[in-house]
Design an enzyme around this catalytic site. Structure first.
Site, PDB file in Angstrom:
ATOM      1  N   THR A   7      -3.291  -5.502  18.441  1.00 36.19           N
ATOM      2  CA  THR A   7      -4.408  -4.726  18.984  1.00 36.19           C
ATOM      3  C   THR A   7      -5.200  -5.526  20.018  1.00 36.19           C
ATOM      4  OG1 THR A   7      -5.471  -5.499  16.989  1.00 36.19           O
ATOM      5  CG2 THR A   7      -4.787  -3.208  17.026  1.00 36.19           C
ATOM      6  N   PHE A  48     -12.725   0.658  16.236  1.00 37.89           N
ATOM      7  CA  PHE A  48     -12.449  -0.191  15.069  1.00 37.89           C
ATOM      8  C   PHE A  48     -12.468   0.610  13.771  1.00 37.89           C
ATOM      9  CE2 PHE A  48     -14.040  -3.361  18.167  1.00 37.89           C
ATOM     10  CZ  PHE A  48     -12.955  -4.234  18.146  1.00 37.89           C
ATOM     11  N   CYS A 100     -12.492  -2.097  10.768  1.00 40.44           N
ATOM     12  CA  CYS A 100     -11.817  -3.369  11.024  1.00 40.44           C
ATOM     13  C   CYS A 100     -12.636  -4.563  10.539  1.00 40.44           C
ATOM     14  CB  CYS A 100     -11.563  -3.503  12.517  1.00 40.44           C
ATOM     15  SG  CYS A 100     -10.666  -4.995  12.938  1.00 40.44           S
TER      16      CYS A 100
HETATM   17  C1  HEM Z   1      -8.666  -2.355  10.215  1.00 34.94           C
HETATM   18  C2  HEM Z   1      -8.651  -1.830  15.027  1.00 34.94           C
HETATM   19  C3  HEM Z   1      -8.400  -6.661  15.545  1.00 34.94           C
HETATM   20  C4  HEM Z   1      -7.704  -7.079  10.797  1.00 34.94           C
HETATM   21  C5  HEM Z   1      -8.738  -1.798  11.481  1.00 34.94           C
HETATM   22  C6  HEM Z   1      -8.935  -0.390  11.772  1.00 34.94           C
HETATM   23  C7  HEM Z   1      -8.913  -0.253  13.107  1.00 34.94           C
HETATM   24  C8  HEM Z   1      -8.716  -1.559  13.674  1.00 34.94           C
HETATM   25  C9  HEM Z   1      -9.060   1.047  13.893  1.00 34.94           C
HETATM   26  C10 HEM Z   1      -9.113   0.736  10.734  1.00 34.94           C
HETATM   27  C11 HEM Z   1      -7.788   1.376  10.465  1.00 34.94           C
HETATM   28  C12 HEM Z   1      -7.862   2.585   9.562  1.00 34.94           C
HETATM   29  O1  HEM Z   1      -8.930   3.140   9.335  1.00 34.94           O
HETATM   30  O2  HEM Z   1      -6.800   2.976   9.070  1.00 34.94           O
HETATM   31  C13 HEM Z   1      -8.588  -3.096  15.567  1.00 34.94           C
HETATM   32  C14 HEM Z   1      -8.644  -3.377  16.983  1.00 34.94           C
HETATM   33  C15 HEM Z   1      -8.592  -4.732  17.137  1.00 34.94           C
HETATM   34  C16 HEM Z   1      -8.488  -5.300  15.806  1.00 34.94           C
HETATM   35  C17 HEM Z   1      -8.722  -2.308  18.077  1.00 34.94           C
HETATM   36  C18 HEM Z   1      -8.624  -5.558  18.386  1.00 34.94           C
HETATM   37  C19 HEM Z   1      -9.092  -5.170  19.536  1.00 34.94           C
HETATM   38  C20 HEM Z   1      -8.237  -7.206  14.299  1.00 34.94           C
HETATM   39  C21 HEM Z   1      -8.157  -8.617  14.006  1.00 34.94           C
HETATM   40  C22 HEM Z   1      -7.938  -8.729  12.667  1.00 34.94           C
HETATM   41  C23 HEM Z   1      -7.908  -7.391  12.112  1.00 34.94           C
HETATM   42  C24 HEM Z   1      -8.269  -9.721  15.045  1.00 34.94           C
HETATM   43  C25 HEM Z   1      -7.791  -9.956  11.818  1.00 34.94           C
HETATM   44  C26 HEM Z   1      -8.152 -11.127  12.167  1.00 34.94           C
HETATM   45  C27 HEM Z   1      -7.896  -5.826  10.241  1.00 34.94           C
HETATM   46  C28 HEM Z   1      -7.799  -5.553   8.814  1.00 34.94           C
HETATM   47  C29 HEM Z   1      -8.095  -4.196   8.645  1.00 34.94           C
HETATM   48  C30 HEM Z   1      -8.347  -3.659   9.971  1.00 34.94           C
HETATM   49  C31 HEM Z   1      -7.441  -6.552   7.731  1.00 34.94           C
HETATM   50  C32 HEM Z   1      -8.166  -3.428   7.330  1.00 34.94           C
HETATM   51  C33 HEM Z   1      -9.572  -3.520   6.807  1.00 34.94           C
HETATM   52  C34 HEM Z   1      -9.767  -2.791   5.480  1.00 34.94           C
HETATM   53  O3  HEM Z   1      -9.359  -1.634   5.353  1.00 34.94           O
HETATM   54  O4  HEM Z   1     -10.351  -3.401   4.590  1.00 34.94           O
HETATM   55  N1  HEM Z   1      -8.619  -2.494  12.666  1.00 34.94           N
HETATM   56  N2  HEM Z   1      -8.478  -4.277  14.898  1.00 34.94           N
HETATM   57  N3  HEM Z   1      -8.088  -6.497  13.134  1.00 34.94           N
HETATM   58  N4  HEM Z   1      -8.218  -4.676  10.907  1.00 34.94           N
HETATM   59 FE1  HEM Z   1      -8.455  -4.504  12.890  1.00 34.94          FE
END
Ligand code: HEM
Length: 456
Positions: free
Chosen positions: A267, A394, A401
């Site tokens: 992402t 996010f 996120c």
């Molecule tokens: C969850 C986007 C970067 C780790 C999410 C979700 C989105 C998202 C939309 C929610 C998904 C859902 O509702 O099904 C993004 C975008 C990023 C980014 C656009 C960068 C521009 C990162 C980074 C990490 C990360 C750098 C880790 C270092 C996670 C994790 C979740 C998550 C572990 C699940 C959280 C949970 O449900 O407890 N992300 N993310 N993401 N993201 Fe990101």
């Protein structure tokens, strides 16, 4: 009843209308033809609901009525990410446990600690671009992927891929890209087609085995030689959840490691790639960004954590890039009980509905000239009074996120240093083509760079 696009056929539904590998772009196109903010579509035997008006999404964001419910796409990803944070059902005990253990590692404060780790990788990028590689075409998303994968691997597990020293992307990345691609392909395959996809199944299994090998290796190595670092792996191996008094089990730790490697880099690299593409399309914004890089990091100034707060233009560029092209382009939620949204659409208990973020981010009720790249939308006076649910790059609520601060820290730092050191150009007049895996990114986008002279 929500509208549906015309041309539905028996058995396949609307599947025949979706160009291969272009599901998200198709959904965005259909959304543009249905201004009500909702439509339904039929994928073989399955009917799916897609929602993208800020008013309806505001209802879906009410956490007393709805929670994240992994849809068919994430269920496929569970084949390798299991009940890791990203793919877990909210009700699964491991979600709460891991969430509580890992949250402090993603606080604003924790970012100070990751800054130097990310800078270490940015240095490797600068070194590569300053050598012979910088004289030719730069494959932007490949190099952004090297940057983001290497950064999360150091912050997460003190593991150095040194991707910038390698011609090919790491085999781990090939396996992951291929597994994610297959997980997506399965969504638009009929059961009968799936039965004949033996070759794809074999490849999927081989890719998963490859990823597991790498991750098991990292965990085994750490158990053998404990390291005195502040990385995520140490936290997971040692921390105990205050609420249950339990630690994470080994299988879950493996799922989390894979989750961070996957969620933590695709992402962010897509975001940076879209952002450079958009800057090159809008020279007056690019000029503002150079000016900011020079103001905050004059000459050869070495970046420090405190500089990030001064990067207002770059921050707005990143926000606006994520509005037009949110690189995690959809998420799904389900109601706890049968319910009605928008005063007339009935939703069934526990059945997921999908938010299409690129369509939400173009809701004409909220965004003026929604197709236009305009970073001034993110000036405080322009933001005032805007529906807070019109922008979800996010995700939303407790399941949003966990890595967003990490992503923003990394993207700002990388963009600032690149603009400080290099002039970028697009001699091939790139026309945007989007590659879809679980995420989206510009496909085959090459730019040219040269060192900036002191007087530019
Ligand atoms: C969850 C986007 C970067 C780790 C999410 C979700 C989105 C998202 C939309 C929610 C998904 C859902 O509702 O099904 C993004 C975008 C990023 C980014 C656009 C960068 C521009 C990162 C980074 C990490 C990360 C750098 C880790 C270092 C996670 C994790 C979740 C998550 C572990 C699940 C959280 C949970 O449900 O407890 N992300 N993310 N993401 N993201 Fe990101």
């Amino acid at each position: 009843n929500p509208p549906a696009p015309p041309g539905k056929l028996p058995l396949v539904g609307h599947l025949h209308q979706i160009p291969k590998g272009k599901l998200i772009q198709h959904l965005l196109a259909v959304a543009r033809q249905h201004p009500g903010g909702i439509f339904k579509m039929t994928f073989g035997p399955r009917e799916s609901l897609f929602i993208y008006s800020a008013d309806l999404v505001a209802e879906l964001s009410d956490e007393t009525r709805f929670r994240k419910m992994p849809g068919p796409g994430l269920k496929q990803v569970r084949a390798f990410a299991g009940d890791g944070l990203f793919t877990a059902f909210t009700e699964e005990e491991n979600w709460g446990k891991a969430h509580r253990i890992l949250m402090p590692a993603f606080s604003q404060r924790a970012m100070r600690g990751y800054f130097d780790m990310i800078l270490e990788v940015v240095d490797e990028l600068v070194e590569k671009w300053s050598g012979p590689a910088g004289k030719g075409d730069i494959h932007v998303s490949d190099d952004m992927t090297r940057l983001t994968l290497d950064s999360i691997a150091i912050a997460g597990f003190d593991h150095r891929f040194h991707s910038f020293q390698k011609e090919q992307l790491d085999p781990f990345l090939e396996a992951m890209g291929s597994a994610l691609g297959e997980a997506m392909q399965r969504l638009t395959r009929l059961r009968i087609q799936q039965r004949f996809a033996g070759k794809e199944l074999k490849q999927f299994e081989a890719d998963i085995a490859m990823m597991n090998d790498l991750v098991d290796g990292i965990i085994a190595e750490r158990r053998k030689t404990p390291a005195d670092t502040n990385d995520l792996l140490n936290l997971m191996l040692t921390a105990v959840d205050a609420e249950t008094g339990e630690a994470l089990d080994d299988v879950n730790i493996r799922y989390q490691v894979l989750t961070f490697l996957i969620a933590g880099h695709e992402t962010t690299s897509g975001l940076l790639t879209f952002a450079f593409y958009l800057l090159l399309r809008h020279p007056h914004v690019l000029a503002q960004a150079y000016a900011e890089a020079d103001r905050v990091l004059p000459g050869d100034t070495r970046p420090e954590y405190r500089h990030l707060a001064k990067m207002d233009v770059i921050e707005r560029v990143l926000k606006e890039a994520q509005r037009l092209w949110p690189t995690a382009p959809a998420y799904s939620v389900a109601p706890y009980e049968d319910t009605i949204i928008g005063g007339r659409y009935a939703l069934k208990k526990d059945v997921p509905v999908n938010v299409i973020s690129p369509a939400l981010h173009r809701d004409p009720a909220v965004w003026e000239n929604p197709e236009e790249f305009d970073i001034d939308r993110w000036l405080p006076e322009a933001e005032r009074g805007r529906n807070p649910h019109a922008y979800k790059p996010f995700g939303s609520g407790a399941r949003a996120c966990i890595g967003r601060q990490f992503a923003i820290t990394e993207a700002k730092l990388a963009m600032a240093v690149i603009l400080q050191k290099f002039a970028i150009s697009d001699p091939h007049f790139y026309r945007l083509a989007i590659k879809e895996t679980l995420t989206i990114k510009p496909d085959e986008f090459f730019m040219r760079i040269r060192p900036r002279s002191p007087h530019e």
